[in-house]
Design an enzyme around this catalytic site. Structure first.
Site, short mmCIF file in Angstrom:
data_model
loop_
_atom_site.label_atom_id
_atom_site.label_comp_id
_atom_site.label_asym_id
_atom_site.label_seq_id
_atom_site.Cartn_x
_atom_site.Cartn_y
_atom_site.Cartn_z
N HIS A 279 0.84 -1.21 0.00
CA HIS A 279 0.00 0.00 0.00
C HIS A 279 0.87 1.26 0.00
O HIS A 279 0.72 2.13 0.85
CB HIS A 279 -0.92 0.06 1.23
CG HIS A 279 -2.12 -0.81 1.16
ND1 HIS A 279 -3.02 -0.90 2.19
CD2 HIS A 279 -2.58 -1.64 0.20
CE1 HIS A 279 -3.98 -1.75 1.88
NE2 HIS A 279 -3.73 -2.21 0.68
N VAL A 441 2.75 1.68 5.30
CA VAL A 441 2.48 1.29 6.69
C VAL A 441 1.64 0.02 6.77
O VAL A 441 1.24 -0.38 7.86
CB VAL A 441 1.76 2.43 7.45
CG1 VAL A 441 2.68 3.62 7.61
CG2 VAL A 441 0.47 2.86 6.74
N HIS A 442 1.41 -0.63 5.61
CA HIS A 442 0.53 -1.80 5.59
C HIS A 442 1.17 -2.97 4.85
O HIS A 442 0.62 -3.46 3.86
CB HIS A 442 -0.80 -1.46 4.91
CG HIS A 442 -1.57 -0.38 5.56
ND1 HIS A 442 -2.48 0.41 4.86
CD2 HIS A 442 -1.60 0.08 6.83
CE1 HIS A 442 -3.02 1.30 5.68
NE2 HIS A 442 -2.49 1.11 6.88
N PRO A 443 2.31 -3.50 5.28
CA PRO A 443 2.87 -4.67 4.59
C PRO A 443 1.98 -5.89 4.74
O PRO A 443 1.43 -6.15 5.81
CB PRO A 443 4.23 -4.88 5.29
CG PRO A 443 4.10 -4.19 6.61
CD PRO A 443 3.17 -3.05 6.40
N MET A 444 1.81 -6.62 3.66
CA MET A 444 0.93 -7.80 3.63
C MET A 444 1.55 -8.85 2.72
O MET A 444 2.43 -8.56 1.92
CB MET A 444 -0.45 -7.42 3.09
CG MET A 444 -1.26 -6.50 3.98
SD MET A 444 -2.67 -5.79 3.11
CE MET A 444 -1.86 -4.51 2.16
#
Length: 507
Positions: A279, A441-444
């Protein structure tokens, strides 16, 4: 009971039915549900055990305290800063409390293309409802819009675009604006405040300051974990071993993959660490004649969804929200030097800042560097670069529509605009991450779930395809980007999968 590794000395040897690595959104729920089921469970956290009394609202002290790599983690090419939490509660301590469920279209896509059975919207409804009740999730009142969010609202309405108020998990918010540095007023209803204490009350043992270095596997089954007790400065104070027949990884899409790689887990189809999504987001700043005072109040309470869709093949993959920073963060982001930079900072209270966050299709990778530390390889695809460019242009249009007198798109060569028509002279196609300062800020991904072992790492109940008793309960699970803040999804998936984790302790 909560134990601080920095207060212990010597080696530590424990035995339990299960051990959970990481105490953020997913790990805290796994801990709680295992303990409530009467399972002996140990939780291990690399970072410290901090309380609201430790959060002094100083950027120079809170970033090193609460973030991985002291807030300096980046992709391997240094183009994207990746902010991740470190400590009891993980990223729920520093996040801005945005609460959105996984979009139905995403869950349906996972079922269809990744064979994720049992996780359709109807299957997850009870888990989402439980988590939202546990964390006191509620709509943010319209009268809580601060200056920055009001600018976004005004721009959305002026352009006739789609937008609206967000939901959060705060109770007793003082609107100080320091959410990302830890809440000094203890208003966040997060893993550290709500869920970890519930787990301890139910019988879980939790150890902070423990760096897990290896998952122990014997004959295709987990046997526990090994690691080190850490002192106040990260020094090694002793060895740690926890013997357990179930191991739950919940150290984030970066941390869990790093540990799995370091442990040499079987990976016959070369899926471990792959499919990293971030993101990534870029910012645009607008200068107004009036005071905005964007640093005060709830940081993010309004969203623009005009350019965001979740259908396969969509060309609308940008989520826009406010993204203001405190003085040090702003000073490091604003372009310019010397007198020009000083002039820009003197307008600090008249600035509004928006971010365009890409619901990315880029598939990155987590590997290990020579020192065994995580390396994040991520090169944005052309389509994602185009989405970023569209998002930056949209942010500029929103700021002008709200009354901005000047708009700045930070870049290697800054782009300063004084009227909307100036955008026509700028080519933002293929907006390269090396030209625009980006933050994620949203590692997936990296240990994604699925029914086919050739294209996934864990099965639809979160258990590793090749290692019996090894589960994942964090954002590593997600087969794709989800396009919304992931905290509620991570909490909910951990809640949804916890019965399978509990059952595995009794096999």
């Amino acid at each position: 009971m909560m134990h601080r590794g920095r207060e212990l000395s010597g080696d530590l040897s424990l035995k339990a039915d299960a051990v959970v690595v990481g105490t953020g959104a997913g790990g805290s729920i796994a801990l709680r549900e295992l303990a409530r089921a009467g399972v002996t469970v140990v939780g291990l956290e690399e970072g410290g055990a901090h309380t609201y009394a430790d959060f002094n609202q100083r950027e120079d002290e809170m970033l090193p305290l609460l973030f991985q790599d002291m807030g300096g983690r980046t992709t391997s090419d240094l183009s994207i800063r990746v902010l991740q939490g470190r400590g009891i509660g993980g990223s729920t301590v520093h996040n801005t409390n945005l609460c959105k469920r996984t979009p139905d279209a995403i869950l349906e896509l996972w079922a269809k293309e990744h064979h994720v059975t049992g996780s359709l919207p109807a299957d997850l409804r009870a888990a989402f409802e439980q988590i939202e009740a546990d964390l006191s999730v509620s709509p943010i009142p319209a009268d809580s819009l601060n200056g920055n969010n009001a600018v976004l609202r005004d721009g959305v309405k002026a352009l006739g675009w789609q937008g609206g108020m967000l939901h959060h998990n705060r109770v007793g918010c003082q609107k100080s604006g320091f959410c990302e540095l830890g809440c000094a007023y203890d208003a966040k209803q997060n893993a550290a405040k709500i869920v970890v204490p519930q787990a301890i009350l139910a019988g879980a043992e939790v150890y902070a300051d423990v760096h897990v270095e290896q998952i122990v596997v014997r004959a295709g089954e987990v046997a526990g974990v090994r690691g080190a007790l850490l002192g106040p400065n990260g020094e090694r104070r002793g060895e740690v071993v926890v013997y357990a027949r179930v191991v739950v990884l919940a150290g984030s899409a970066v941390g869990s993959a790093t540990l799995a790689l370091a442990s040499g887990l079987p990976d016959p189809h070369r899926q471990l660490g792959r499919n990293l999504h971030l993101h990534p987001g870029g910012v645009v700043a607008g200068r107004f004649d009036k005071k905005i005072d964007a640093v005060n109040g709830i940081p993010q309470s309004y969203e623009c969804t005009e350019l965001l869709s979740f259908e396969p093949g969509t060309n609308k993959r940008v989520w826009i929200v406010p993204a203001f920073a405190h003085p040090i963060g702003t000073a490091s982001s604003l372009p310019g030097f010397g007198a020009s930079h000083m002039r820009a900072m003197r307008d600090y209270d008249r600035l509004a800042v928006l971010t365009a966050m890409v619901h990315d299709e880029t598939s990155g990778r987590v590997t290990l560097d020579r020192d065994g530390r995580p390396s994040l390889e991520y090169d944005m695809s052309l389509d994602d670069k185009d989405q970023l460019g569209q998002g930056l242009a949209a942010c500029a249009r929103l700021l002008f529509a709200a009354g901005a007198k000047e708009v700045t798109i930070p870049a290697v060569i800054p782009k300063r605009l004084t009227r909307p028509s100036d955008l026509d002279a700028i080519d933002l196609r293929h907006a390269d991450s090396r030209d625009f300062p980006l933050t994620a800020v949203h590692p997936m991904g990296t240990m994604r779930m699925g029914g086919n072992p050739e294209t996934s790492v864990v099965n639809p109940i979160g258990e590793h395809h090749q290692v019996r008793g090894l589960f994942v309960a964090d954002g590593s699970l997600f087969p794709t980007s989800i396009g919304v803040p992931p905290q509620i999804s991570i909490y909910a998936f951990a809640q949804h999968l916890s019965p399978y984790i509990v059952a595995s302790t009794k096999r």
